[in-house]
Motif scaffolding. Structure first.
Motif, PDB file in Angstrom:
ATOM      1  N   HIS A  32       0.836  -1.202   0.000  1.00 51.85           N
ATOM      2  CA  HIS A  32       0.000   0.000   0.000  1.00 51.85           C
ATOM      3  C   HIS A  32       0.874   1.256   0.000  1.00 51.85           C
ATOM      4  CE1 HIS A  32      -3.723   2.219   0.703  1.00 51.85           C
ATOM      5  NE2 HIS A  32      -2.943   3.036   1.381  1.00 51.85           N
ATOM      6  N   GLN A  33       1.907   1.269   0.834  1.00 49.12           N
ATOM      7  CA  GLN A  33       2.799   2.422   0.901  1.00 49.12           C
ATOM      8  C   GLN A  33       3.559   2.620  -0.409  1.00 49.12           C
ATOM      9  OE1 GLN A  33       4.807   0.960   4.388  1.00 49.12           O
ATOM     10  NE2 GLN A  33       3.942   2.578   5.677  1.00 49.12           N
ATOM     11  N   LEU A  34       3.894   1.533  -1.080  1.00 48.06           N
ATOM     12  CA  LEU A  34       4.578   1.647  -2.371  1.00 48.06           C
ATOM     13  C   LEU A  34       3.709   2.371  -3.391  1.00 48.06           C
ATOM     14  CD1 LEU A  34       6.285  -1.847  -2.672  1.00 48.06           C
ATOM     15  CD2 LEU A  34       7.420   0.360  -2.345  1.00 48.06           C
ATOM     16  N   ILE A  35       2.421   2.059  -3.400  1.00 52.16           N
ATOM     17  CA  ILE A  35       1.507   2.734  -4.323  1.00 52.16           C
ATOM     18  C   ILE A  35       1.434   4.221  -3.982  1.00 52.16           C
ATOM     19  CG2 ILE A  35      -0.879   2.878  -5.159  1.00 52.16           C
ATOM     20  CD1 ILE A  35       0.663   0.394  -6.147  1.00 52.16           C
ATOM     21  N   VAL A  36       1.379   4.549  -2.692  1.00 50.77           N
ATOM     22  CA  VAL A  36       1.370   5.955  -2.277  1.00 50.77           C
ATOM     23  C   VAL A  36       2.641   6.644  -2.769  1.00 50.77           C
ATOM     24  CG1 VAL A  36       1.473   7.507  -0.273  1.00 50.77           C
ATOM     25  CG2 VAL A  36      -0.171   5.622  -0.308  1.00 50.77           C
ATOM     26  N   MET A  37       3.783   5.966  -2.675  1.00 55.14           N
ATOM     27  CA  MET A  37       5.043   6.532  -3.150  1.00 55.14           C
ATOM     28  C   MET A  37       5.005   6.769  -4.657  1.00 55.14           C
ATOM     29  SD  MET A  37       7.724   4.343  -0.831  1.00 55.14           S
ATOM     30  CE  MET A  37       9.208   5.158  -1.407  1.00 55.14           C
ATOM     31  N   LEU A  38       4.366   5.859  -5.393  1.00 53.58           N
ATOM     32  CA  LEU A  38       4.236   6.050  -6.842  1.00 53.58           C
ATOM     33  C   LEU A  38       3.393   7.282  -7.156  1.00 53.58           C
ATOM     34  CD1 LEU A  38       3.730   2.344  -7.992  1.00 53.58           C
ATOM     35  CD2 LEU A  38       5.715   3.801  -8.465  1.00 53.58           C
ATOM     36  N   PHE A  39       2.273   7.430  -6.447  1.00 53.92           N
ATOM     37  CA  PHE A  39       1.450   8.625  -6.652  1.00 53.92           C
ATOM     38  C   PHE A  39       2.254   9.885  -6.345  1.00 53.92           C
ATOM     39  CE2 PHE A  39      -2.406   5.879  -6.126  1.00 53.92           C
ATOM     40  CZ  PHE A  39      -3.022   6.226  -7.308  1.00 53.92           C
ATOM     41  N   ASP A  40       2.975   9.868  -5.222  1.00 52.80           N
ATOM     42  CA  ASP A  40       3.781  11.037  -4.841  1.00 52.80           C
ATOM     43  C   ASP A  40       4.816  11.362  -5.922  1.00 52.80           C
ATOM     44  OD1 ASP A  40       2.365  11.206  -2.458  1.00 52.80           O
ATOM     45  OD2 ASP A  40       3.963  10.297  -1.235  1.00 52.80           O
ATOM     46  N   GLY A  41       5.466  10.328  -6.441  1.00 54.51           N
ATOM     47  CA  GLY A  41       6.476  10.542  -7.479  1.00 54.51           C
ATOM     48  C   GLY A  41       5.896  11.096  -8.763  1.00 54.51           C
ATOM     49  N   ALA A  42       4.746  10.562  -9.171  1.00 55.85           N
ATOM     50  CA  ALA A  42       4.100  11.058 -10.395  1.00 55.85           C
ATOM     51  C   ALA A  42       3.682  12.510 -10.226  1.00 55.85           C
ATOM     52  CB  ALA A  42       2.898  10.185 -10.748  1.00 55.85           C
ATOM     53  N   ASN A 123      -4.349  13.176  -7.947  1.00 52.53           N
ATOM     54  CA  ASN A 123      -4.565  13.593  -6.566  1.00 52.53           C
ATOM     55  C   ASN A 123      -5.842  12.977  -6.001  1.00 52.53           C
ATOM     56  OD1 ASN A 123      -3.823  15.159  -4.221  1.00 52.53           O
ATOM     57  ND2 ASN A 123      -5.590  16.438  -4.719  1.00 52.53           N
ATOM     58  N   ASP A 124      -6.905  12.964  -6.804  1.00 46.37           N
ATOM     59  CA  ASP A 124      -8.161  12.365  -6.352  1.00 46.37           C
ATOM     60  C   ASP A 124      -7.995  10.878  -6.041  1.00 46.37           C
ATOM     61  OD1 ASP A 124      -9.426  14.810  -6.657  1.00 46.37           O
ATOM     62  OD2 ASP A 124     -10.420  14.271  -8.541  1.00 46.37           O
ATOM     63  N   ILE A 125      -7.341  10.169  -6.938  1.00 49.30           N
ATOM     64  CA  ILE A 125      -7.142   8.726  -6.736  1.00 49.30           C
ATOM     65  C   ILE A 125      -6.217   8.498  -5.542  1.00 49.30           C
ATOM     66  CG2 ILE A 125      -6.370   6.559  -7.783  1.00 49.30           C
ATOM     67  CD1 ILE A 125      -6.852   7.970 -10.543  1.00 49.30           C
ATOM     68  N   ALA A 126      -5.146   9.284  -5.439  1.00 52.90           N
ATOM     69  CA  ALA A 126      -4.195   9.133  -4.332  1.00 52.90           C
ATOM     70  C   ALA A 126      -4.876   9.409  -2.996  1.00 52.90           C
ATOM     71  CB  ALA A 126      -3.005  10.065  -4.532  1.00 52.90           C
ATOM     72  N   SER A 127      -5.744  10.408  -2.950  1.00 49.84           N
ATOM     73  CA  SER A 127      -6.452  10.724  -1.703  1.00 49.84           C
ATOM     74  C   SER A 127      -7.320   9.549  -1.264  1.00 49.84           C
ATOM     75  CB  SER A 127      -7.334  11.964  -1.885  1.00 49.84           C
ATOM     76  OG  SER A 127      -6.540  13.093  -2.104  1.00 49.84           O
ATOM     77  N   ALA A 128      -8.027   8.965  -2.212  1.00 52.02           N
ATOM     78  CA  ALA A 128      -8.852   7.797  -1.897  1.00 52.02           C
ATOM     79  C   ALA A 128      -7.974   6.636  -1.434  1.00 52.02           C
ATOM     80  CB  ALA A 128      -9.681   7.395  -3.119  1.00 52.02           C
ATOM     81  N   TRP A 129      -6.839   6.450  -2.093  1.00 54.13           N
ATOM     82  CA  TRP A 129      -5.924   5.363  -1.739  1.00 54.13           C
ATOM     83  C   TRP A 129      -5.385   5.559  -0.322  1.00 54.13           C
ATOM     84  CZ3 TRP A 129      -5.293   0.814  -3.882  1.00 54.13           C
ATOM     85  CH2 TRP A 129      -4.185   0.050  -3.542  1.00 54.13           C
ATOM     86  N   ARG A 130      -5.030   6.800   0.014  1.00 54.36           N
ATOM     87  CA  ARG A 130      -4.521   7.098   1.366  1.00 54.36           C
ATOM     88  C   ARG A 130      -5.605   6.852   2.411  1.00 54.36           C
ATOM     89  NH1 ARG A 130      -1.851  11.032  -1.731  1.00 54.36           N
ATOM     90  NH2 ARG A 130       0.405  10.905  -1.492  1.00 54.36           N
ATOM     91  N   GLU A 131      -6.835   7.224   2.081  1.00 54.96           N
ATOM     92  CA  GLU A 131      -7.942   7.023   3.018  1.00 54.96           C
ATOM     93  C   GLU A 131      -8.181   5.539   3.278  1.00 54.96           C
ATOM     94  OE1 GLU A 131     -12.684   7.921   3.161  1.00 54.96           O
ATOM     95  OE2 GLU A 131     -11.378   9.505   2.337  1.00 54.96           O
ATOM     96  N   ILE A 132      -8.119   4.748   2.222  1.00 48.78           N
ATOM     97  CA  ILE A 132      -8.262   3.295   2.371  1.00 48.78           C
ATOM     98  C   ILE A 132      -7.155   2.755   3.269  1.00 48.78           C
ATOM     99  CG2 ILE A 132      -8.106   1.081   1.151  1.00 48.78           C
ATOM    100  CD1 ILE A 132      -9.386   2.559  -1.275  1.00 48.78           C
ATOM    101  N   GLY A 133      -5.945   3.214   3.052  1.00 52.55           N
ATOM    102  CA  GLY A 133      -4.807   2.770   3.867  1.00 52.55           C
ATOM    103  C   GLY A 133      -4.966   3.138   5.316  1.00 52.55           C
ATOM    104  N   GLY A 134      -5.471   4.331   5.583  1.00 51.72           N
ATOM    105  CA  GLY A 134      -5.702   4.769   6.952  1.00 51.72           C
ATOM    106  C   GLY A 134      -6.742   3.911   7.636  1.00 51.72           C
ATOM    107  N   ARG A 135      -7.784   3.550   6.932  1.00 48.87           N
ATOM    108  CA  ARG A 135      -8.824   2.684   7.507  1.00 48.87           C
ATOM    109  C   ARG A 135      -8.295   1.283   7.756  1.00 48.87           C
ATOM    110  NH1 ARG A 135     -13.977   4.280   3.751  1.00 48.87           N
ATOM    111  NH2 ARG A 135     -14.182   6.411   4.503  1.00 48.87           N
ATOM    112  N   ALA A 136      -7.520   0.777   6.813  1.00 49.14           N
ATOM    113  CA  ALA A 136      -6.995  -0.585   6.949  1.00 49.14           C
ATOM    114  C   ALA A 136      -6.021  -0.704   8.110  1.00 49.14           C
ATOM    115  CB  ALA A 136      -6.308  -1.013   5.643  1.00 49.14           C
ATOM    116  N   SER A 137      -5.261   0.363   8.375  1.00 52.56           N
ATOM    117  CA  SER A 137      -4.284   0.304   9.464  1.00 52.56           C
ATOM    118  C   SER A 137      -4.862   0.803  10.785  1.00 52.56           C
ATOM    119  CB  SER A 137      -3.034   1.114   9.105  1.00 52.56           C
ATOM    120  OG  SER A 137      -3.354   2.493   8.993  1.00 52.56           O
ATOM    121  N   GLY A 138      -6.135   1.219  10.767  1.00 50.02           N
ATOM    122  CA  GLY A 138      -6.808   1.652  11.975  1.00 50.02           C
ATOM    123  C   GLY A 138      -6.494   3.073  12.407  1.00 50.02           C
ATOM    124  N   GLU A 139      -5.992   3.897  11.508  1.00 52.36           N
ATOM    125  CA  GLU A 139      -5.663   5.286  11.827  1.00 52.36           C
ATOM    126  C   GLU A 139      -6.903   6.133  11.956  1.00 52.36           C
ATOM    127  OE1 GLU A 139      -2.960   6.604   8.800  1.00 52.36           O
ATOM    128  OE2 GLU A 139      -1.419   5.244   9.465  1.00 52.36           O
TER     129      GLU A 139
END
Length: 139
Positions: A32-42, A123-139
């Motif tokens: 999940h973090q790798l995908i976030v890094m890809l979004f950040d890089g793009a 940005n829209d897709i990355a925001s959704a991806w980050r939100e999913i990650g936060g829910r999955a990790s219990g943040e």
């Protein structure tokens, strides 16, 4: 050593240090973090392209857009799992394809608006991806 050579050596050292930092972060990151890094890089590459476009630096603009396209095609698109992702993976593939076409148009026509649209979509897709990650990790 002259001040020029010292500054150049420092720049190379800082660049190498940053590269090691990114590589270390990637090696220890979850999928999940790798995908976030890809979004950040793009997104960073698109911002860099916009700066070069506005400055009239065509060669560097092209390099930055190529890097963003590479991340979308060979990172984000390649990470999609059509079998397990089903319709969501299909829709993301279509969006990524559209982002790449926007980037091509921005490069070909020096079009800031296409860069802006590509960045907004990512940005829209990355925001959704980050939100999913936060829910999955219990943040």
């Amino acid at each position: 050593m002259s001040a020029m050579r010292g500054a150049a050596a420092y720049g190379r050292g800082a660049s190498a240090y940053a590269k090691v930092g990114v590589e270390s972060a990637a090696m220890s990151a979850s999928p999940h973090q790798l995908i976030v890094m890809l979004f950040d890089g793009a997104q960073a590459s698109i911002r860099t392209a916009r700066i070069h476009l506005e400055d009239g630096n065509v060669a560097e603009k092209g390099k930055a857009i190529s890097k963003a396209m590479d991340i979308v095609n060979n990172g984000l698109m390649a990470a999609l799992d059509a079998e397990r992702g089903g319709e969501i993976a299909e829709r993301l593939a279509s969006l990524y394809d559209y982002v790449v076409r926007l980037l091509l148009s921005a490069n070909r026509h020096n079009d800031v608006e296409s860069l802006n649209q590509a960045e907004a979509l990512l940005n829209d897709i990355a925001s959704a991806w980050r939100e999913i990650g936060g829910r999955a990790s219990g943040e």
